[in-house]
Design an enzyme around this catalytic site. Structure first.
Site, short mmCIF file in Angstrom:
data_model
loop_
_atom_site.label_atom_id
_atom_site.label_comp_id
_atom_site.label_asym_id
_atom_site.label_seq_id
_atom_site.Cartn_x
_atom_site.Cartn_y
_atom_site.Cartn_z
N ASP A 1 0.84 -1.20 0.00
CA ASP A 1 0.00 0.00 0.00
C ASP A 1 0.87 1.24 0.00
O ASP A 1 2.02 1.21 0.43
CB ASP A 1 -0.86 0.07 1.26
CG ASP A 1 -1.74 -1.14 1.41
OD1 ASP A 1 -2.11 -1.72 0.39
OD2 ASP A 1 -2.06 -1.48 2.57
N1 URA Z 1 -0.96 -5.93 3.87
C1 URA Z 1 -1.43 -4.68 3.94
O1 URA Z 1 -2.42 -4.41 4.58
N2 URA Z 1 -0.77 -3.73 3.27
C2 URA Z 1 0.34 -3.96 2.56
O2 URA Z 1 0.89 -3.03 1.97
C3 URA Z 1 0.82 -5.27 2.51
C4 URA Z 1 0.15 -6.25 3.16
#
Ligand code: URA
Length: 288
Positions: free
Chosen positions: A137
């Site tokens: 993310d």
């Molecule tokens: N899980 C998440 O919630 N975000 C990420 O970026 C990777 C795994």
């Protein structure tokens, strides 16, 4: 607060194909789904000639794709899968790149963004057409593998290969014993379409307190969208920071935030073993 993105190292990668690109010819070349790269671009990327000169080479009938001469422009090919000959000589395999990036927050994991947001591509400056493997993310930091090896990317992401992803999370409040038990056993999450999905068992533990902060460690082998955040939110924990510290055998140690480097030969070997792949560039005597 997420870091403010810095100026890019380079802005080399922009959307590669526009929606108005000519359709594939269908004669020999792949890309029948409209995907792939223009033949002249592939020839240029492999050092055959400039794009302009590559067009002349194509027009002159010197290029064959999967056994058929291609003279028209705009044909799309898959350089990994299609058999491309110039003057009856096979195109050299591109240099395979396997890169670890320490992704800072504030960058999105995509090759291009029509809204002009900062992408991880701005942080890595290589000639080859690498892509991020999986997704972190925008506000997640940590280890991101990037490669132009489609098979490696596929296997890292496919649940069949069970590649572990280890995250460290700073959350508030800390999960209680019951929440840790639930996260470890697997938890029901609702996906974007409102469907219930159950996560596979995870490894969840408290890390030693560092600089007065209590982080938790969570290891999963799946890669659902925002999975760790959703799992933690489901047990009432708000995620303040999330960092991926490991992907299968690869660890983040020693790479400053925003920096990247090539895998070492040892890391590459371990990755290929974990993915049950033979490395074509590894000397035969070193293979299993
Ligand atoms: N899980 C998440 O919630 N975000 C990420 O970026 C990777 C795994």
């Amino acid at each position: 607060m997420p870091d403010t993105p810095r100026r890019p190292v380079s802005r080399t990668r922009r959307p590669t194909e526009s929606k108005t690109s000519p359709p594939p010819s269908g004669k020999g070349a792949t890309g029948s789904d409209g995907s792939g790269e223009r033949l002249q671009k592939v020839l240029a990327a492999r050092g055959i000639a400039s794009r302009r000169a590559a067009e002349e080479i194509i027009k002159a009938g010197r290029v064959k794709v999967n056994g058929q001469v291609v003279r028209e422009m705009g044909v799309k090919v898959n350089p990994e899968r299609d058999n491309i000959l110039v003057d009856n000589k096979q195109l050299a395999r591109p240099r395979m790149r396997y890169i670890i990036l320490h992704k800072p927050s504030g960058y999105i994991t995509t090759t291009s963004d029509e809204r002009g947001r900062w992408t991880v591509m701005e942080l890595v400056d290589v000639q080859e057409r690498i892509v991020p493997v999986g997704r972190l993310d925008r506000d997640t930091e940590g280890l991101l593998l990037m490669t132009n090896d489609g098979e490696v990317a596929h296997r890292v992401m496919h649940p069949r290969y069970g590649i572990q992803k280890e995250y460290h999370a700073l959350v508030s409040p800390l999960p209680d014993r019951e929440a840790v038990r639930a996260l470890s056993a697997g938890i029901e999450l609702r996906d974007e379409r409102g469907q219930i999905e159950r996560t596979a068992p995870a490894v969840v533990s408290l890390l030693p307190v560092k600089h007065g902060e209590q982080w938790i460690r969570i290891v999963i082998s799946e890669g659902r969208k925002r999975q760790v955040r959703r799992m933690l939110e489901a047990v009432g924990c708000e995620v303040q920071k999330l960092v991926r510290v490991r992907l299968g055998p690869l660890v983040l140690t020693g790479i400053p935030k925003g920096a990247w480097r090539e895998l070492t030969p040892g890391e590459r070997r371990e990755l290929f073993v974990a993915l049950k792949l033979n490395d074509p560039e590894m000397p035969a005597e070193e293979r299993e």
